[in-house]
Motif scaffolding. Structure first.
Motif, PDB file in Angstrom:
ATOM      1  N   MET A 370      24.082 -28.614  20.171  1.00  0.00           N
ATOM      2  CA  MET A 370      25.185 -28.773  21.116  1.00  0.00           C
ATOM      3  C   MET A 370      26.330 -27.814  20.827  1.00  0.00           C
ATOM      4  O   MET A 370      27.011 -27.356  21.740  1.00  0.00           O
ATOM      5  CB  MET A 370      25.683 -30.218  21.091  1.00  0.00           C
ATOM      6  N   LYS A 371      26.551 -27.506  19.562  1.00  0.00           N
ATOM      7  CA  LYS A 371      27.660 -26.615  19.228  1.00  0.00           C
ATOM      8  C   LYS A 371      27.449 -25.222  19.807  1.00  0.00           C
ATOM      9  O   LYS A 371      28.419 -24.539  20.162  1.00  0.00           O
ATOM     10  CB  LYS A 371      27.846 -26.536  17.719  1.00  0.00           C
ATOM     11  N   SER A 372      26.210 -24.799  19.927  1.00  0.00           N
ATOM     12  CA  SER A 372      25.945 -23.466  20.477  1.00  0.00           C
ATOM     13  C   SER A 372      26.370 -23.368  21.933  1.00  0.00           C
ATOM     14  O   SER A 372      26.635 -22.269  22.432  1.00  0.00           O
ATOM     15  CB  SER A 372      24.456 -23.123  20.351  1.00  0.00           C
ATOM     16  N   TYR A 373      26.442 -24.482  22.624  1.00  0.00           N
ATOM     17  CA  TYR A 373      26.808 -24.476  24.038  1.00  0.00           C
ATOM     18  C   TYR A 373      28.322 -24.541  24.244  1.00  0.00           C
ATOM     19  O   TYR A 373      28.786 -24.511  25.390  1.00  0.00           O
ATOM     20  CB  TYR A 373      26.121 -25.633  24.761  1.00  0.00           C
ATOM     21  N   GLY A 374      29.080 -24.620  23.149  1.00  0.00           N
ATOM     22  CA  GLY A 374      30.527 -24.648  23.291  1.00  0.00           C
ATOM     23  C   GLY A 374      30.971 -25.771  24.203  1.00  0.00           C
ATOM     24  O   GLY A 374      30.692 -26.928  23.972  1.00  0.00           O
ATOM     25  N   ARG A 375      31.631 -25.400  25.284  1.00  0.00           N
ATOM     26  CA  ARG A 375      32.118 -26.404  26.238  1.00  0.00           C
ATOM     27  C   ARG A 375      31.201 -26.565  27.451  1.00  0.00           C
ATOM     28  O   ARG A 375      31.550 -27.297  28.393  1.00  0.00           O
ATOM     29  CB  ARG A 375      33.524 -26.043  26.704  1.00  0.00           C
ATOM     30  N   ALA A 376      30.082 -25.874  27.466  1.00  0.00           N
ATOM     31  CA  ALA A 376      29.155 -26.025  28.595  1.00  0.00           C
ATOM     32  C   ALA A 376      28.451 -27.374  28.503  1.00  0.00           C
ATOM     33  O   ALA A 376      27.963 -27.752  27.443  1.00  0.00           O
ATOM     34  CB  ALA A 376      28.127 -24.898  28.583  1.00  0.00           C
ATOM     35  N   PRO A 377      28.343 -28.112  29.597  1.00  0.00           N
ATOM     36  CA  PRO A 377      27.843 -29.491  29.552  1.00  0.00           C
ATOM     37  C   PRO A 377      26.362 -29.620  29.863  1.00  0.00           C
ATOM     38  O   PRO A 377      25.961 -30.486  30.633  1.00  0.00           O
ATOM     39  CB  PRO A 377      28.672 -30.159  30.646  1.00  0.00           C
ATOM     40  N   THR A 378      25.510 -28.782  29.300  1.00  0.00           N
ATOM     41  CA  THR A 378      24.120 -28.779  29.763  1.00  0.00           C
ATOM     42  C   THR A 378      23.084 -28.854  28.651  1.00  0.00           C
ATOM     43  O   THR A 378      21.964 -28.398  28.830  1.00  0.00           O
ATOM     44  CB  THR A 378      23.854 -27.517  30.588  1.00  0.00           C
ATOM     45  N   PHE A 379      23.408 -29.380  27.503  1.00  0.00           N
ATOM     46  CA  PHE A 379      22.493 -29.285  26.369  1.00  0.00           C
ATOM     47  C   PHE A 379      21.486 -30.431  26.296  1.00  0.00           C
ATOM     48  O   PHE A 379      21.817 -31.580  26.551  1.00  0.00           O
ATOM     49  CB  PHE A 379      23.281 -29.234  25.055  1.00  0.00           C
ATOM     50  N   LEU A 380      20.252 -30.110  25.918  1.00  0.00           N
ATOM     51  CA  LEU A 380      19.172 -31.085  25.762  1.00  0.00           C
ATOM     52  C   LEU A 380      18.483 -30.908  24.413  1.00  0.00           C
ATOM     53  O   LEU A 380      18.500 -29.832  23.825  1.00  0.00           O
ATOM     54  CB  LEU A 380      18.134 -30.910  26.875  1.00  0.00           C
ATOM     55  N   ALA A 381      17.854 -31.968  23.928  1.00  0.00           N
ATOM     56  CA  ALA A 381      17.223 -31.937  22.606  1.00  0.00           C
ATOM     57  C   ALA A 381      16.155 -30.860  22.491  1.00  0.00           C
ATOM     58  O   ALA A 381      16.104 -30.146  21.483  1.00  0.00           O
ATOM     59  CB  ALA A 381      16.619 -33.303  22.282  1.00  0.00           C
ATOM     60  N   LEU A 382      15.298 -30.740  23.487  1.00  0.00           N
ATOM     61  CA  LEU A 382      14.231 -29.743  23.399  1.00  0.00           C
ATOM     62  C   LEU A 382      14.797 -28.330  23.331  1.00  0.00           C
ATOM     63  O   LEU A 382      14.182 -27.435  22.748  1.00  0.00           O
ATOM     64  CB  LEU A 382      13.274 -29.870  24.587  1.00  0.00           C
ATOM     65  N   THR A 383      15.957 -28.118  23.939  1.00  0.00           N
ATOM     66  CA  THR A 383      16.610 -26.822  23.825  1.00  0.00           C
ATOM     67  C   THR A 383      16.940 -26.525  22.372  1.00  0.00           C
ATOM     68  O   THR A 383      16.698 -25.427  21.856  1.00  0.00           O
ATOM     69  CB  THR A 383      17.901 -26.805  24.667  1.00  0.00           C
ATOM     70  N   GLY A 384      17.513 -27.515  21.679  1.00  0.00           N
ATOM     71  CA  GLY A 384      17.852 -27.331  20.272  1.00  0.00           C
ATOM     72  C   GLY A 384      16.639 -27.108  19.404  1.00  0.00           C
ATOM     73  O   GLY A 384      16.661 -26.273  18.487  1.00  0.00           O
TER      74      GLY A 384
END
Length: 468
Positions: A370-384
């Motif tokens: 989630m930290k890599s996305y900064g303030r963007a509200p679109t993060f998912l577990a599989l992305t990480g």
């Protein structure tokens, strides 16, 4: 990097889902990880929202490399079609994984600074040949330093919720009113929390999935014997449109779509009133209540409590001696930001990315999860999980594998404000909506037993994912 530095561990900051997955991938590559977790247990942040049910099933919440480590222990993967709560995720996956990693995970170890050994951020000479030095504060207040060949920051954004103010700053009076303000979705199974909101008038500020959860939770409380008189005032910074309540039946994660419909029902049934186009400038005490004042000078009727769910933001303070390349808007890695910027990409799936998009001018440093996305509200577990697979391969020198980034995520059926969220906690209020189908009726929904306010459908989503 010299031979001595290569023998050092890779420090992973944070023992959440992405951090532990990073450790698993490093182990698979024959690289020694050292996971430093500020909390007392693995998944400490996840445990703080243990009562919240995730949008996705177990099939999208475990990492392949982690499963390989767990398999010899007799660990049995939970029902792939079931929707776990945060507590389930922590107890049945994160803690067992941390146990397998053993002394590679240190809890009660808060990272307070990272630098190059003998080099502050100004010094160029021999910079890339020096190992990283990581300063740690332990639970007893003592301090230590460890050396590392690389640093993977998976510390997330949970500890830094955004404030009430519509300009990104705390509203005037927000600090003074802190005793009546919460920045989390309430857990009504806790008697003290339940008593705090039962029979009260509560302002819910935010328009993402976390706000949906709070609205549904308070609506459920208002229907109970001890909740008579409970009412929510839902405050949105923009207006209500077809996209406000998410994708409904168009969302490939049905539980996520159902949550927006539950929030819509709370409004339609009179358990919540919506105030649109309101950006809070100040909070004033009015006896035992609070009055919210907008930038346009509007004053709302007094409320007893305020729940602020306006998104989360990254903390880069302990990385100040490193040369990071961050986008000046999203606070995400500069190469990643254009792929996830909600100002540019309002619909569709998350773009595939890996170590190259996550790299910084300071070689060997990666912000993931989630930290890599900064303030963007679109993060998912599989992305990480895909991020750390790529980063581990790059650190092992296998660039062919590191560059082979393949990630297929579900279409959200919505734009912006209720985009690709993992749990209700990652929602942000400020992403704009544009193309969501009109919400559908609540007809085929059932109520999830572990979290009564959150409806889910009985059929499993296809190809979805979820998590922090």
């Amino acid at each position: 990097m010299n031979a001595a530095t290569e023998q050092l561990p890779v420090v992973v900051i944070g023992a959440g889902p992405t951090g532990l997955a990073a450790a698993a991938h490093l182990v698979e590559r024959g690289i020694e990880p050292l996971v430093l977790e500020a909390g007392p247990t693995a998944g400490a942040a996840v445990r703080e929202w243990a009562h919240v049910r995730l949008f996705s099933t177990w099939s999208e919440l475990t990492d392949p490399a982690a499963e390989k480590l767990l398999a010899p222990t007799g660990w049995v993967k939970p029902d792939p079609k079931a929707y776990p709560t945060g507590g389930d995720w922590a107890d049945r996956y994160l803690q067992p994984l941390a146990d397998v990693l053993g002394d590679k995970v240190r809890t009660g170890a808060r990272v307070t600074g990272v630098s190059r050994a003998g080099r502050d951020r100004i010094v160029d000479a021999d910079r890339e040949t020096q190992p990283f030095t990581v300063q740690i504060e332990l639970a007893d207040g003592s301090e230590q330093r460890v050396l590392a060949r690389a640093v993977i920051d998976a510390s997330g954004t949970w500890s830094t919720p955004s404030p009430i103010g519509g300009n990104g700053l705390p509203a005037l009076g927000e600090k003074a009113a802190a005793a009546r303000i919460s920045y989390r979705v309430p857990d009504l199974k806790d008697p003290a929390v339940r008593a705090r909101y039962a029979g009260k008038r509560t302002a819910v500020i935010g328009s993402g999935a976390s706000a949906f959860t709070a609205l549904a939770t308070l609506a459920d409380l208002s229907k109970s014997e001890d909740g008579t008189g409970t009412h929510a005032l839902w405050i949105l910074r923009r207006g209500i449109s077809g996209s406000t309540f998410g994708g409904g039946s168009a969302d490939q994660l049905p539980a996520r779509g159902a949550l927006g419909l539950a929030a819509k029902a709370a409004v339609d049934e009179g358990h919540a009133d919506a105030v649109t186009g309101f950006r809070t400038q100040a909070i004033e005490r009015d006896g035992n209540q609070l009055t919210l004042v907008g930038e346009d000078s509007r004053r709302l009727d007094p409320v007893d409590e305020v729940i602020v769910l306006t998104g989360l933001r990254p903390d880069h303070s302990f990385l100040g001696e490193l040369r990071l390349g961050l986008d000046d808007r999203l606070q995400a890695p500069a190469a990643l930001a254009p792929l996830i910027d909600p100002n540019q990409h309002s619909c569709g799936t998350v773009y595939p990315h890996g170590h190259r998009e996550l790299a910084h001018p300071e070689q060997g440093v990666y912000l993931v999860g989630m930290k890599s996305y900064g303030r963007a509200p679109t993060f998912l577990a599989l992305t990480g999980y895909e991020q750390v697979r790529s980063v581990a391969a790059a650190l092992a020198g296998d660039l062919e594998s590191a560059d082979r980034v393949e990630l297929a995520l579900p279409e959200t059926g919505v734009c912006g404000g209720s985009g690709l969220y993992d749990t209700p906690e990652t929602a942000s209020e400020d992403a704009a909506g544009c193309c969501t189908p009109a919400p559908q009726p609540l007809a085929a929904l059932t109520t999830a037993p572990a979290l009564q306010p959150l409806p889910v459908v009985e059929s499993a989503p296809t190809g979805g994912c979820c998590g922090s």
